[in-house]
Write a protein that holds these residues in place. Structure first.
Motif, mmCIF file in Angstrom:
data_model
loop_
_atom_site.group_PDB
_atom_site.id
_atom_site.type_symbol
_atom_site.label_atom_id
_atom_site.label_comp_id
_atom_site.label_asym_id
_atom_site.label_seq_id
_atom_site.Cartn_x
_atom_site.Cartn_y
_atom_site.Cartn_z
ATOM 1 N N LEU A 118 0.831 -1.206 0.000
ATOM 2 C CA LEU A 118 0.000 0.000 0.000
ATOM 3 C C LEU A 118 0.864 1.254 0.000
ATOM 4 N N ASN A 119 1.972 1.236 0.737
ATOM 5 C CA ASN A 119 2.872 2.397 0.748
ATOM 6 C C ASN A 119 3.447 2.665 -0.643
ATOM 7 N N MET A 164 -3.785 12.272 1.443
ATOM 8 C CA MET A 164 -3.927 10.839 1.724
ATOM 9 C C MET A 164 -3.403 10.539 3.116
ATOM 10 N N ILE A 165 -4.258 9.918 3.942
ATOM 11 C CA ILE A 165 -3.918 9.599 5.328
ATOM 12 C C ILE A 165 -3.948 8.081 5.499
ATOM 13 N N THR A 166 -2.904 7.512 6.061
ATOM 14 C CA THR A 166 -2.863 6.059 6.300
ATOM 15 C C THR A 166 -3.134 5.761 7.763
ATOM 16 N N GLU A 167 -3.952 4.757 7.988
ATOM 17 C CA GLU A 167 -4.250 4.276 9.338
ATOM 18 C C GLU A 167 -4.024 2.766 9.345
ATOM 19 N N GLU A 197 0.956 -9.846 -6.583
ATOM 20 C CA GLU A 197 1.281 -8.481 -6.154
ATOM 21 C C GLU A 197 0.798 -7.420 -7.132
ATOM 22 N N ASN A 198 1.093 -7.587 -8.420
ATOM 23 C CA ASN A 198 0.738 -6.568 -9.409
ATOM 24 C C ASN A 198 -0.773 -6.384 -9.534
ATOM 25 N N GLN A 199 -1.516 -7.503 -9.400
ATOM 26 C CA GLN A 199 -2.971 -7.396 -9.508
ATOM 27 C C GLN A 199 -3.561 -6.633 -8.324
ATOM 28 N N ILE A 200 -3.077 -6.903 -7.108
ATOM 29 C CA ILE A 200 -3.586 -6.175 -5.939
ATOM 30 C C ILE A 200 -3.196 -4.700 -6.030
ATOM 31 N N LYS A 201 -1.996 -4.422 -6.530
ATOM 32 C CA LYS A 201 -1.594 -3.028 -6.750
ATOM 33 C C LYS A 201 -2.545 -2.340 -7.723
ATOM 34 N N GLY A 216 -10.661 19.042 -4.020
ATOM 35 C CA GLY A 216 -9.755 18.613 -2.964
ATOM 36 C C GLY A 216 -10.510 17.927 -1.828
ATOM 37 N N GLY A 217 -9.758 17.341 -0.933
ATOM 38 C CA GLY A 217 -10.382 16.643 0.178
ATOM 39 C C GLY A 217 -9.414 15.707 0.868
ATOM 40 N N LYS A 218 -9.993 14.741 1.574
ATOM 41 C CA LYS A 218 -9.181 13.830 2.381
ATOM 42 C C LYS A 218 -9.534 12.388 2.020
ATOM 43 N N LEU A 219 -8.503 11.568 1.817
ATOM 44 C CA LEU A 219 -8.681 10.145 1.540
ATOM 45 C C LEU A 219 -7.972 9.354 2.639
ATOM 46 N N VAL A 220 -8.755 8.569 3.379
ATOM 47 C CA VAL A 220 -8.202 7.723 4.438
ATOM 48 C C VAL A 220 -8.030 6.308 3.897
ATOM 49 N N ILE A 221 -6.822 5.772 4.034
ATOM 50 C CA ILE A 221 -6.539 4.384 3.632
ATOM 51 C C ILE A 221 -6.247 3.609 4.909
#
Length: 555
Positions: A419-420, A437-440, A452-456, A473-478
């Motif tokens: 994901l990173n 983009m915010i990661t939790e 791997e490539n398919q999930i990417k 604009g806005g916020k995306l939480v992953i």
């Protein structure tokens, strides 16, 4: 009373052992005969082992004390029959006989004569009649070896005429409340099962048996589905006309065959016989499972098979029946319907493809015509043509992903790192659209087996869609979190424009899209990839508030 005592005394004199089956009708009759038997033994110097319940034992002792002195009662030895026959546990022949012999052993060792009186009781749900017959057979052999006289008393209201006849085969004498006679069915040295004539059964029972037999025969003969009846040795004893019509073999060629020899049973389905037989032997039935059977002309037909046990008058398993329902026509209709639906889907897909590809081709054709008439080179035309060609390539690539199964090369991947990598790749596009983009992540190490490539590709698709949904604009939480020890949940949560409910219903249909340059295939491809990884995709969205997409994958 005197006549009864005389009969029992004579019995003791004429036999070195006596195994007596006592079927009593009333408690008073039972008590009188028990007292007579006990007093006869007492007068002959015998000890008496009484196996009964506490209530009847107390009644017997009370009456004996009216005849004998308390000091004389030491010859009477009592065992509770609930303990003896284990009425609250297993009725097991070997353990009962061993217990019986242990009780008698001290008397035999001292040379003390003894006789026994046992009231046999059992719980109907715990004791099979075959077990009861076996117990009395072994008990008879044991009593003969011991050389004693023993009475086995049964409450007549709980014993059928058929069971009584079978029990007589293991008892030399039959006693009722009023008489004592030699058992005409008794055979020394083993259990004998003579055939009983209709005269030995009362007319009412005979009529019931005839009616039941007639009903069964009528059911078999007139049934529109093939019926096969097997005896207890798994031989075919009856098939109906529907069997002959469906499978082609005549009744004469089938009768007498063992179930495993039936030509209708394919070789690779032989296991069904053993499975079905085991169920029916346990008294269970099988209802309509789907399988296949052979016909005489070499075809294989789809059928539903049901099996159930056949019980005789004594409620014993005496064979089993099989009903076969031919569902070939129904199966063919289902296959035609599926083909029709497939053709319909293919037609819709083909129409969509034709429409989607026709538009860029029309543009390319028009600009080529302009180029032919335009003496001045116009680079804008070339850019548009290249863009439309790329659009065609995109459509065809996504269609191939749907149509052609992708080879799965599953390897263990750290999902956090995957994901990173995707976030780094999409970071520039997010910045250009003012999206944060915010990661939790619950942890920095969550490993899954995946391509791997398919999930990417899936993650890129959903992040890209979220960015495009936030035009201002806005916020995306992953978010990444474990669900127990078996699943992992990936969530993409944006606060964009959301998806209207009418659009949400159609999401996933080919070429349905709200984007100006979209193909509608991106979500279909992503969903297929996740499903190929044995995962699920769910979407929650509210217009003008945002969208949440959740991917569930196995760990």
């Amino acid at each position: 009373m005197k006549e009864r005592i005389l009969q029992l005394t004579q019995l003791a004199e004429i036999s070195n052992h006596g195994h007596i089956l006592y079927m009593y009708d009333s408690l008073d009759g039972y008590l009188k005969n028990a007292i007579s038997y006990i007093l006869t033994g007492y007068k002959q110097g015998n000890q008496l082992l009484l196996i009964d319940n506490d209530e009847r034992y107390n009644l017997i002792v009370h009456r004996l004390k009216e005849i004998l002195q308390s000091d004389d009662m030491s010859f009477l030895h009592y065992v509770n029959n609930a303990e003896f026959y284990r009425l609250h546990g297993d009725f097991h022949c070997d353990s009962i006989i061993r217990h019986f012999n242990r009780l008698l052993a001290p008397f035999f060792e001292e040379g003390i004569p003894i006789r026994t009186w046992a009231h046999v009781e059992w719980r109907e749900k715990d004791v099979d009649h075959l077990e009861l017959e076996h117990y009395e057979y072994v008990s008879d052999q044991n009593i003969e070896k011991s050389g004693i006289i023993s009475v086995c008393a049964y409450d007549g209201q709980y014993v059928t005429a058929s069971l009584q006849n079978k029990l007589q085969r293991s008892h030399e004498y039959l006693m009722t409340d009023t008489e004592l006679v030699k058992s005409t069915l008794y055979k020394m040295g083993g259990m004998v099962y003579p055939s009983l004539s209709v005269q030995e059964i009362d007319n009412k029972t005979a009529n019931k048996l005839k009616a039941t037999k007639h009903q069964l025969q009528s059911f078999i003969t007139n049934n529109l589905d093939p019926v096969i009846i097997y005896d207890h040795a798994d031989r075919v004893i009856s098939v109906n006309l529907a069997f002959e019509k469906t499978f082609g073999w005549s009744r004469e060629s089938i009768l007498g065959l063992n179930a495993t020899e039936l030509p209708i049973l394919p070789e690779d389905r032989k296991f069904e016989f053993y499975r079905n037989r085991s169920f029916t032997l346990r008294g269970e039935k099988i209802v309509e499972y789907e399988t296949v059977r052979n016909t005489k002309d070499g075809h294989m037909i789809h059928v539903l098979v049901s099996c159930f046990p056949l019980l005789n008058a004594e409620n014993y398993n005496d064979g089993w029946a099989v009903i076969i329902k031919d569902i070939s026509e129904k199966k063919q209709a289902q296959e035609l319907l599926i083909r029709s639906e497939q053709l319909s889907i293919a037609g819709e897909l083909a129409a969509g493809i034709a429409h989607e590809i026709r538009n860029p081709i029309t543009s390319i054709k028009g600009f080529f015509q302009l180029l032919q008439s335009d003496t001045i080179k116009n680079n804008t035309y070339y850019d548009i043509i290249l863009s439309e060609i790329e659009r065609i390539e995109t459509i065809l690539s996504e269609l191939l992903l749907l149509a052609k199964p992708q080879e799965m090369n599953l390897v263990s991947i750290n999902l956090c790192m995957l994901l990173n990598d995707v976030i780094v790749l999409m970071d520039a596009q997010a910045n250009m659209n003012s999206v944060l983009m915010i990661t939790e992540f619950e942890t920095e190490e969550i490993y899954i087996k995946c391509e791997e490539n398919q999930i990417k590709q899936v993650c890129i698709n959903f992040i890209k869609n979220a960015i495009e949904a936030m035009a201002n604009g806005g916020k995306l939480v992953i978010r990444l979190e474990k669900k127990g020890n078996e699943k992992v949940l990936i969530s993409f949560i944006d606060d964009g424009c959301g998806i209207p409910s009418n659009v949400l219903e159609k999401l996933g249909q080919p070429f349905y899209t709200t984007k100006e340059k979209g193909t509608g295939l991106g979500f279909m491809v992503s969903k297929k990839i996740i499903e190929n990884h044995k995962g699920t995709v769910t979407i929650e969205s509210e217009e003008n508030k945002g969208t949440k997409i959740e991917l569930t994958l196995p760990l």
